[in-house]
Design an enzyme around this catalytic site. Sequence first.
Site, mmCIF file in Angstrom:
data_model
loop_
_atom_site.group_PDB
_atom_site.id
_atom_site.type_symbol
_atom_site.label_atom_id
_atom_site.label_comp_id
_atom_site.label_asym_id
_atom_site.label_seq_id
_atom_site.Cartn_x
_atom_site.Cartn_y
_atom_site.Cartn_z
ATOM 1 N N ASP A 186 0.829 -1.201 0.000
ATOM 2 C CA ASP A 186 0.000 0.000 0.000
ATOM 3 C C ASP A 186 0.870 1.261 0.000
ATOM 4 O O ASP A 186 1.845 1.347 0.754
ATOM 5 C CB ASP A 186 -0.863 -0.035 1.275
ATOM 6 C CG ASP A 186 -1.945 1.013 1.300
ATOM 7 O OD1 ASP A 186 -2.868 0.910 0.485
ATOM 8 O OD2 ASP A 186 -1.873 1.932 2.145
ATOM 9 N N GLU A 196 14.453 -15.272 0.879
ATOM 10 C CA GLU A 196 14.754 -16.327 1.853
ATOM 11 C C GLU A 196 13.827 -17.523 1.650
ATOM 12 O O GLU A 196 14.050 -18.595 2.192
ATOM 13 C CB GLU A 196 14.540 -15.796 3.289
ATOM 14 C CG GLU A 196 15.573 -14.787 3.736
ATOM 15 C CD GLU A 196 15.140 -14.023 5.003
ATOM 16 O OE1 GLU A 196 14.105 -14.389 5.634
ATOM 17 O OE2 GLU A 196 15.839 -13.059 5.350
HETATM 18 C C1 GLC Z 1 -4.212 2.991 -0.624
HETATM 19 C C2 GLC Z 1 -5.417 2.109 -0.477
HETATM 20 C C3 GLC Z 1 -6.569 2.945 0.011
HETATM 21 C C4 GLC Z 1 -6.204 3.555 1.349
HETATM 22 C C5 GLC Z 1 -4.887 4.313 1.270
HETATM 23 C C6 GLC Z 1 -4.333 4.620 2.634
HETATM 24 O O1 GLC Z 1 -4.360 3.940 -1.613
HETATM 25 O O2 GLC Z 1 -5.694 1.458 -1.681
HETATM 26 O O3 GLC Z 1 -7.745 2.206 0.116
HETATM 27 O O4 GLC Z 1 -7.220 4.416 1.750
HETATM 28 O O5 GLC Z 1 -3.904 3.578 0.610
HETATM 29 O O6 GLC Z 1 -3.863 3.467 3.251
#
Ligand code: GLC
Length: 568
Positions: free
Chosen positions: A215, A264
């Site tokens: 993310d 790993e």
């Molecule tokens: C990314 C995710 C989204 C979230 C953001 C903050 O863009 O896809 O859903 O709100 O990160 O974590």
Amino acid sequence: MTTPSLTVPAAPQADADWWRQAAVYQIYPRSFADSNGDGIGDLGGIISRVPYLQQLGVDAVWLSPFYPSALADGGYDVDDFRDVDPKIGTLAEFDEMVAALHDAGIKLVVDLVPNHSSDRHEWFREALASPKGSNARARYIFRDGKGENGELPPADWTSIFSGPAWTRVPDGQWYLHSFATEQPDFNWEHPEVHEDFKHTLRFWSDRGVDGFRIDVAHGLAKDLGEVLPSKAELQAMPKDGTHPLWDRDEVHEIYAEWRAVFNEYTPARTAVAEAWVETPERRAKYASPEGLGQAFNFDLMEADFDATHFRDIVTDNLAQSAATGSSTTWVFSNHDGVRHATRYGLPPRAGRDVKQGAEWVLAGGPDEGIDRELGLRRARAATMFELALPGSAYLYQGEELGLHEVAEIPDAQRQDPAFWRTTAEDRGFDGLGRDGCRVPLPWAREGESFGFGTGGAHLPQPAWFADFSVEAEDGVAGSTLEMYREALRLRGELQSEESLTWDEEVSTGDVLAFERPGGWLSVTNFGDAPVALPDGEVLLASAPLTAADGTAQELPGATTVWLRRAEA
Ligand code: GLC
Ligand code: CA
């Protein structure tokens, strides 16, 4: 023209390379299936639907966050990176889910959220309980405020979800949160942050997780000196690797460390970056085999349904992936966007200030503004186009049912901080927010939550969900579900080398045709008027091919057909 072809093994599903051309199904766990009737999807629900996933024919599941969370941002506010939210399961059930998926031949990719934790994470609690200048505070980004008594934020920055990006704590300091207030950003200059995330990667890898979706991968490294730039200055700075907040070059040092951890394991664990960057060249860095190995390409998600756009996007991205040694990725829908069946039923948007489709949701989802049937017809054609391309296809739960965006959610029931952090006067890029694609799936025509569970659903489902339920489509010839199943089955059979050749003879005007090795031809008619059907054995079409008078076969508008032709 043949795009540069990679020397990849003949069997792309061979274990270490399983990800290169995988069809990956994204599960947003709280909205997939509810096993105990509390209205919230859970791991038990996923376990019970493994046969459904197997029948659908996907190679892997990407699971959005399932960690303990107060849901300030749909689970992307993580309290504990090494546990399961008790509201949706236990670690034992997680293990059971991994085993059930693996028994069904399905890999598991989990979402990892390294840019921030939640404000309930033990480290953030410790930071709040510790004095200014302490080690606990140094794991996050704390600063003194401006003004006589530090009563003004250290900078005038706004968060991605609108509203201020700095929040004050009781002793007067301020912390940075690029997203919601409940999502404090980590300080990736702190060695303990590095160690803790490597611990987390091993924790899940040891439990059998096959890969990670990273993310906000472009956000971790930051360069914040004593004097912070203003919001206007930040906006004016190029995102060329030197921007203080986004896509800094040194972020790749973190991913090089992670690569050592991935390697790993046998097969090596995989990763795919969510990286919003300025140019395809910058995206390629995340996809490097020395780094995360793959990166999302959201170009198709942002494009109108148009032959020229689609062709340019495919050509660019195949060239990019060939240059990095990664495989390319394709996405039409995910938990952050307006579903593609809806987008394609709307007129092309004028500007880029709001997300595609967000204006229509903002207007209350008026019937006059949309051609739902055309939208779904185009979405099906687009999906078959995607599934014929080399590389990985990331599918979002419910698109296999042809689900539209749910616009009819009362304000009071919305959950997304992108809604709650804005006002009617100042709706951001996400418009009313992202709840409309996160409504619990309809499994049955009837029942309190259309078979999602025995109780209700945590976001309201509209009456039209009945006709898009699994029950309504299962076994029905020509349904969207049956089209996805057949397309994924054929893809598994026909997929080979990661290359394509545009068929210049067939690709004219609104028609785009490309051939994959082995004589697999995909032809999409992006226009409205029918065209002649090219020669070859018809394998599958996204809409019926028979002409209105029933005599000849043709390729109607907004339709994709797959053909097999004898190799030259
Ligand atoms: C990314 C995710 C989204 C979230 C953001 C903050 O863009 O896809 O859903 O709100 O990160 O974590
Ligand atoms: Ca539940």
